[in-house]
Scaffold this motif. Structure first.
Motif, PDB file in Angstrom:
ATOM      1  N   ALA A 104       0.915 -24.008  43.558  1.00  0.00           N
ATOM      2  CA  ALA A 104       1.181 -22.896  44.468  1.00  0.00           C
ATOM      3  C   ALA A 104      -0.046 -22.036  44.745  1.00  0.00           C
ATOM      4  O   ALA A 104      -0.118 -21.385  45.790  1.00  0.00           O
ATOM      5  N   MET A 105      -1.030 -22.002  43.831  1.00  0.00           N
ATOM      6  CA  MET A 105      -2.186 -21.138  44.003  1.00  0.00           C
ATOM      7  C   MET A 105      -3.435 -21.951  44.304  1.00  0.00           C
ATOM      8  O   MET A 105      -3.616 -23.042  43.759  1.00  0.00           O
ATOM      9  N   ALA A 106      -4.260 -21.424  45.175  1.00  0.00           N
ATOM     10  CA  ALA A 106      -5.545 -22.053  45.480  1.00  0.00           C
ATOM     11  C   ALA A 106      -6.633 -20.978  45.421  1.00  0.00           C
ATOM     12  O   ALA A 106      -6.363 -19.789  45.597  1.00  0.00           O
ATOM     13  N   SER A 107      -7.869 -21.408  45.151  1.00  0.00           N
ATOM     14  CA  SER A 107      -8.995 -20.482  45.037  1.00  0.00           C
ATOM     15  C   SER A 107     -10.068 -20.836  46.053  1.00  0.00           C
ATOM     16  O   SER A 107     -10.244 -22.000  46.415  1.00  0.00           O
ATOM     17  N   GLU A 108     -10.768 -19.815  46.510  1.00  0.00           N
ATOM     18  CA  GLU A 108     -11.874 -20.002  47.439  1.00  0.00           C
ATOM     19  C   GLU A 108     -13.117 -19.316  46.871  1.00  0.00           C
ATOM     20  O   GLU A 108     -13.083 -18.142  46.533  1.00  0.00           O
ATOM     21  N   VAL A 109     -14.174 -20.072  46.755  1.00  0.00           N
ATOM     22  CA  VAL A 109     -15.436 -19.494  46.299  1.00  0.00           C
ATOM     23  C   VAL A 109     -16.550 -19.794  47.290  1.00  0.00           C
ATOM     24  O   VAL A 109     -17.719 -19.735  46.971  1.00  0.00           O
ATOM     25  N   GLY A 110     -16.192 -20.124  48.525  1.00  0.00           N
ATOM     26  CA  GLY A 110     -17.189 -20.534  49.496  1.00  0.00           C
ATOM     27  C   GLY A 110     -17.662 -21.945  49.182  1.00  0.00           C
ATOM     28  O   GLY A 110     -16.983 -22.717  48.529  1.00  0.00           O
ATOM     29  N   ASP A 111     -18.877 -22.296  49.651  1.00  0.00           N
ATOM     30  CA  ASP A 111     -19.419 -23.617  49.370  1.00  0.00           C
ATOM     31  C   ASP A 111     -19.972 -23.633  47.943  1.00  0.00           C
ATOM     32  O   ASP A 111     -19.364 -24.174  47.042  1.00  0.00           O
ATOM     33  N   GLY A 112     -21.111 -23.008  47.758  1.00  0.00           N
ATOM     34  CA  GLY A 112     -21.645 -22.828  46.419  1.00  0.00           C
ATOM     35  C   GLY A 112     -22.039 -24.083  45.683  1.00  0.00           C
ATOM     36  O   GLY A 112     -22.361 -24.033  44.497  1.00  0.00           O
ATOM     37  N   MET A 113     -22.040 -25.242  46.343  1.00  0.00           N
ATOM     38  CA  MET A 113     -22.343 -26.478  45.656  1.00  0.00           C
ATOM     39  C   MET A 113     -23.852 -26.673  45.457  1.00  0.00           C
ATOM     40  O   MET A 113     -24.269 -27.371  44.535  1.00  0.00           O
ATOM     41  N   THR A 114     -24.640 -26.050  46.280  1.00  0.00           N
ATOM     42  CA  THR A 114     -26.100 -26.224  46.165  1.00  0.00           C
ATOM     43  C   THR A 114     -26.800 -24.918  45.819  1.00  0.00           C
ATOM     44  O   THR A 114     -28.025 -24.911  45.645  1.00  0.00           O
ATOM     45  N   THR A 115     -26.062 -23.830  45.745  1.00  0.00           N
ATOM     46  CA  THR A 115     -26.661 -22.532  45.427  1.00  0.00           C
ATOM     47  C   THR A 115     -26.614 -22.295  43.924  1.00  0.00           C
ATOM     48  O   THR A 115     -25.550 -22.404  43.308  1.00  0.00           O
ATOM     49  N   LEU A 116     -27.747 -21.971  43.329  1.00  0.00           N
ATOM     50  CA  LEU A 116     -27.803 -21.722  41.894  1.00  0.00           C
ATOM     51  C   LEU A 116     -27.249 -20.334  41.582  1.00  0.00           C
ATOM     52  O   LEU A 116     -27.664 -19.340  42.178  1.00  0.00           O
ATOM     53  N   PHE A 117     -26.341 -20.283  40.640  1.00  0.00           N
ATOM     54  CA  PHE A 117     -25.652 -19.035  40.311  1.00  0.00           C
ATOM     55  C   PHE A 117     -26.607 -17.989  39.755  1.00  0.00           C
ATOM     56  O   PHE A 117     -26.571 -16.815  40.159  1.00  0.00           O
ATOM     57  N   TRP A 118     -27.466 -18.371  38.816  1.00  0.00           N
ATOM     58  CA  TRP A 118     -28.309 -17.404  38.103  1.00  0.00           C
ATOM     59  C   TRP A 118     -29.665 -17.183  38.781  1.00  0.00           C
ATOM     60  O   TRP A 118     -30.346 -16.198  38.492  1.00  0.00           O
ATOM     61  N   GLU A 119     -30.086 -18.081  39.670  1.00  0.00           N
ATOM     62  CA  GLU A 119     -31.446 -18.020  40.189  1.00  0.00           C
ATOM     63  C   GLU A 119     -31.568 -17.637  41.663  1.00  0.00           C
ATOM     64  O   GLU A 119     -32.513 -16.945  42.049  1.00  0.00           O
ATOM     65  N   ASP A 120     -30.621 -18.076  42.504  1.00  0.00           N
ATOM     66  CA  ASP A 120     -30.759 -17.855  43.941  1.00  0.00           C
ATOM     67  C   ASP A 120     -30.270 -16.484  44.387  1.00  0.00           C
ATOM     68  O   ASP A 120     -29.487 -15.818  43.677  1.00  0.00           O
ATOM     69  N   ARG A 121     -30.694 -16.066  45.573  1.00  0.00           N
ATOM     70  CA  ARG A 121     -30.288 -14.782  46.137  1.00  0.00           C
ATOM     71  C   ARG A 121     -29.006 -14.979  46.966  1.00  0.00           C
ATOM     72  O   ARG A 121     -29.068 -15.202  48.165  1.00  0.00           O
ATOM     73  N   TRP A 122     -27.881 -14.927  46.322  1.00  0.00           N
ATOM     74  CA  TRP A 122     -26.613 -15.182  47.015  1.00  0.00           C
ATOM     75  C   TRP A 122     -25.665 -13.985  46.964  1.00  0.00           C
ATOM     76  O   TRP A 122     -24.594 -14.007  47.585  1.00  0.00           O
ATOM     77  N   ILE A 123     -26.045 -12.907  46.266  1.00  0.00           N
ATOM     78  CA  ILE A 123     -25.181 -11.714  46.171  1.00  0.00           C
ATOM     79  C   ILE A 123     -25.780 -10.625  47.046  1.00  0.00           C
ATOM     80  O   ILE A 123     -26.617  -9.830  46.612  1.00  0.00           O
ATOM     81  N   HIS A 124     -25.420 -10.605  48.311  1.00  0.00           N
ATOM     82  CA  HIS A 124     -25.941  -9.613  49.255  1.00  0.00           C
ATOM     83  C   HIS A 124     -27.468  -9.586  49.247  1.00  0.00           C
ATOM     84  O   HIS A 124     -28.098  -8.528  49.254  1.00  0.00           O
ATOM     85  N   GLY A 125     -28.069 -10.780  49.212  1.00  0.00           N
ATOM     86  CA  GLY A 125     -29.522 -10.880  49.254  1.00  0.00           C
ATOM     87  C   GLY A 125     -30.203 -10.632  47.923  1.00  0.00           C
ATOM     88  O   GLY A 125     -31.434 -10.562  47.885  1.00  0.00           O
ATOM     89  N   GLN A 126     -29.477 -10.507  46.852  1.00  0.00           N
ATOM     90  CA  GLN A 126     -30.054 -10.260  45.535  1.00  0.00           C
ATOM     91  C   GLN A 126     -29.765 -11.414  44.590  1.00  0.00           C
ATOM     92  O   GLN A 126     -28.797 -12.163  44.758  1.00  0.00           O
ATOM     93  N   ARG A 127     -30.620 -11.517  43.561  1.00  0.00           N
ATOM     94  CA  ARG A 127     -30.374 -12.452  42.477  1.00  0.00           C
ATOM     95  C   ARG A 127     -29.700 -11.712  41.328  1.00  0.00           C
ATOM     96  O   ARG A 127     -29.763 -10.483  41.238  1.00  0.00           O
TER      97      ARG A 127
END
Length: 277
Positions: A104-127
């Protein structure tokens, strides 16, 4: 009788014998208006009675399905409202509720398959190192170099990686990062157009695949009195004690309609063909 059980079945999994005992009394009041009934008094099986109106039932709640729908609420709140005091506790719900919730529940996190969580600037232009440098410093290097956004946000895996945070400064940055990441972790309820959990949508979808009741609109949306609607519901299910049903059960019955003496009495004959009635 159904309403008094709402909070109980929301909290605990009632044993099958308890549900049967409650249903026994509910059947008695429905068919006889008293505490007890016998099998012959029940014109329609209880499984059909407890279906929604549009599926051929009377809309009386099925207690087992109602319990599943209500317990799914705890899993939904645990996912969507992590600020509740009990959120980090292990929620005691049956496996069938967990299985239903996973559908019944589904989640959305965008694409995020090639973006590094800890290293890339993906949070409003910030790392993350810009937002929480001390927390970033205690994360294992192999995780920092490889973990993607999709991997980290799936089931909150980044929380597991952040267990190395111990100092006050690191914990403060952890809480600040939690608030920032909340908007990137979206969950929605697939069974409702609003995307938000509701017990009614959960309950109705537990009958998924059931056959639709053809005369639904003509029976339940008419202006007829309730007892007339109930009679039409019995007619649609062919559960009126006419001569053909008596014969089928081996009971005494007239050979022909006692009103017109032309053919055997059936509910269709009485309502459509009998010239007298």
């Amino acid at each position: 009788m159904t309403a008094t059980l709402i909070y109980t079945i929301m909290a605990i999994d009632l044993p099958q014998w308890a549900l049967k005992e409650v249903d026994k009394h509910r059947r008695g009041y429905l068919w006889r208006g008293r505490k007890e009934e016998r099998g012959g008094h029940c014109l329609v099986t209880w499984g059909k009675v407890t279906r929604p109106n549009e599926l051929g039932g009377l809309g009386i709640s099925d207690l087992r399905n109602l319990g599943i729908a209500l317990k799914a609420r705890w899993l939904w709140l645990q996912k969507t409202n992590p600020n509740r005091p009990w959120n980090m506790l292990q929620i005691q719900v049956p496996e069938q509720v967990k299985a239903f919730f996973s559908i019944a529940m589904a989640s959305e996190v965008g694409d995020g398959m090639t973006t590094l969580f800890w290293e890339d600037r993906w949070i409003h232009g910030q790392r993350i190192v810009d937002i929480a440098p001390r927390l970033h410093a205690v994360i294992a290097k192999r995780v920092v170099k490889k973990q993607t956004v999709a991997e980290a946000l799936n089931e909150h895996l980044w929380l597991h990686d952040a267990r190395a945070a111990h100092s006050v400064g690191e914990l403060n940055e952890f809480l600040a990062l939690w608030d920032v990441l909340w908007e990137f972790d979206k969950h929605y309820w697939r069974l409702c157009s609003s995307g938000q959990y509701s017990a009614s949508s959960a309950y109705s979808h537990l009958f998924w695949g059931a056959v639709q009741y053809g005369p639904f609109d003509r029976t339940w949306k008419s202006w007829a009195p309730g007892k007339c609607k109930f009679f039409l519901w019995l007619v649609a299910h062919d559960r009126c004690w006419t001569a053909d049903r008596l014969a089928h059960r081996g009971l005494d019955h007239p050979e022909k309609c006692i009103l017109c003496d032309q053919e055997q009495e059936t509910i269709n004959h009485l309502l459509v063909a009998c010239p007298f009635s």
